[in-house]
Design an enzyme around this catalytic site. Structure first.
Site, PDB file in Angstrom:
ATOM      1  N   ALA A   1      15.498 -23.616  11.288  1.00  0.00           N
ATOM      2  CA  ALA A   1      14.588 -23.656   9.996  1.00  0.00           C
ATOM      3  C   ALA A   1      13.337 -23.281  10.188  1.00  0.00           C
ATOM      4  O   ALA A   1      12.684 -22.868  11.218  1.00  0.00           O
ATOM      5  CB  ALA A   1      14.762 -25.194   9.616  1.00  0.00           C
ATOM      6  N   SER A   2      12.957 -22.697   8.805  1.00  0.00           N
ATOM      7  CA  SER A   2      11.603 -22.208   8.643  1.00  0.00           C
ATOM      8  C   SER A   2      11.189 -21.038   9.798  1.00  0.00           C
ATOM      9  O   SER A   2      11.947 -20.071   9.601  1.00  0.00           O
ATOM     10  CB  SER A   2      10.422 -23.245   8.724  1.00  0.00           C
ATOM     11  OG  SER A   2       9.471 -22.750   7.920  1.00  0.00           O
TER      12      SER A   2
END
Length: 331
Positions: free
Chosen positions: A136-137
């Protein structure tokens, strides 16, 4: 007394090592820590081509992450070293970049993204990103450097965006009669400080920072995933997290699958029919399968964080900085 101390130390070592093999090196010279390579899967023949697995796990930082009873790794330095190994090996025809990371600092995420892009451009060898528990991110930012992205259906990914998480200790300090007084070189120097109030001017300074880094993130995603329809693009880049299955349906990843699917895709992109799957690791690590040293997600993560890290102020060893980071357990 001496025997008791030895027993206590022995138990500490066993607890730190878990159930895995334990090795020691005694002597004035350090163990040779150059990367080694182990074959973990094969559908090839003698002297076959290779597909290399490169693990990236935990926070994406450009600092050493200390570990118990062994020297720490610099994630950026480790990635560079492994990519160089894959580039120099003429039998390596493709790379699987196995990710298990909630993200990290903006600069480390960007630097690692550039390293993978440079590897692809200079070697012509394809890279397949394989997402494990979390990518994620900043982890997704790094995946965008690959030729293709494969996610497990249960992967947590997305979280495209930036947030500045601030807090103010001023009311609490006022209750106990403590007043913070900063002497600064300019009116916006203490923007985001927990010892001051967030004024409208300070808020705008931080908002500009968020907008700048968010625009960079969105540009990376748009370049990597041009097939996402424009009407859907704003929705998938609004900071939400999603499963690997949902990400595949929205076009953020190419398909769902596992290590075997990533292996098959890497061979297809490289134009080879068979290969050995090899895993890079440090000496003395026990490697018996493709999952032997699979990355473990870091505990304590944060949603696309750009922050003054209060944990560091309280004595925890997380570097202060600007983050693309997913942390669902933020109070």
């Amino acid at each position: 007394m001496r025997i008791t101390s030895i027993i206590v130390i022995g138990w500490m070592i066993l607890a730190a090592s878990g159930c895995g093999p334990l090795s020691f090196s005694v002597g004035p010279a350090p163990i040779d820590q150059r990367l080694t390579r182990t074959k973990v899967l094969s559908d090839g023949r003698w002297f076959s081509d290779r597909v290399a697995v490169i693990d990236v796990s935990g926070l994406l930082l450009s600092v050493e992450k200390p570990e118990l009873l062994q020297p720490g790794e610099n994630p950026l330095g480790s990635l560079h070293e492994k990519l160089a190994e894959a580039a120099d090996d003429p039998r390596v025809k493709a790379v699987i970049l196995r990710l298990n990371t909630p993200g990290g600092t903006v600069t480390a995420s960007d630097a690692m993204h550039r390293e993978v892009q440079r590897f692809r451009q200079t070697t012509g060898k394809p890279v397949v990103a394989l997402m494990m528990d979390v990518a994620a991110s900043g982890g997704y930012y790094l995946a965008c450097a690959a030729d293709r992205i494969v996610a497990y259906p249960t992967t947590v990914t997305g979280s495209i965006g930036v947030i500045v998480q601030t807090l103010s200790l001023q009311p609490a300090l006022a209750r106990i009669g403590v007043q913070a007084q900063a002497i600064t070189s300019g009116p916006n120097k203490e923007a985001g400080s927990p010892l001051s109030t967030l004024t409208p001017e300070h808020r705008q300074v931080l908002q500009n920072l968020v907008d700048d880094f968010y625009a960079r993130f969105v540009e990376v995603v748009r370049h990597a995933r041009p097939q996402i329809p424009q009407e859907e693009f704003a929705r998938v880049t609004d900071g939400r997290v999603m499963s690997g299955e949902a990400a595949a349906a929205l076009g953020l990843v190419d398909r769902t699958g596992d290590i075997y699917d990533a292996f098959a895709l890497a061979k297809q992109l490289a134009g080879i029919e068979s290969a050995d799957l090899v895993l890079y690791h440090r000496p003395l690590q026990y490697v018996a399968s493709p999952y032997a040293v699979a990355p473990v997600p870091a505990a304590g993560t944060q949603v696309n964080l750009v922050q003054l890290n209060v944990g560091r102020l309280l004595g925890f060893d997380t570097p202060v900085g600007v983050y693309y980071l997913w942390q669902p357990n933020l109070p």
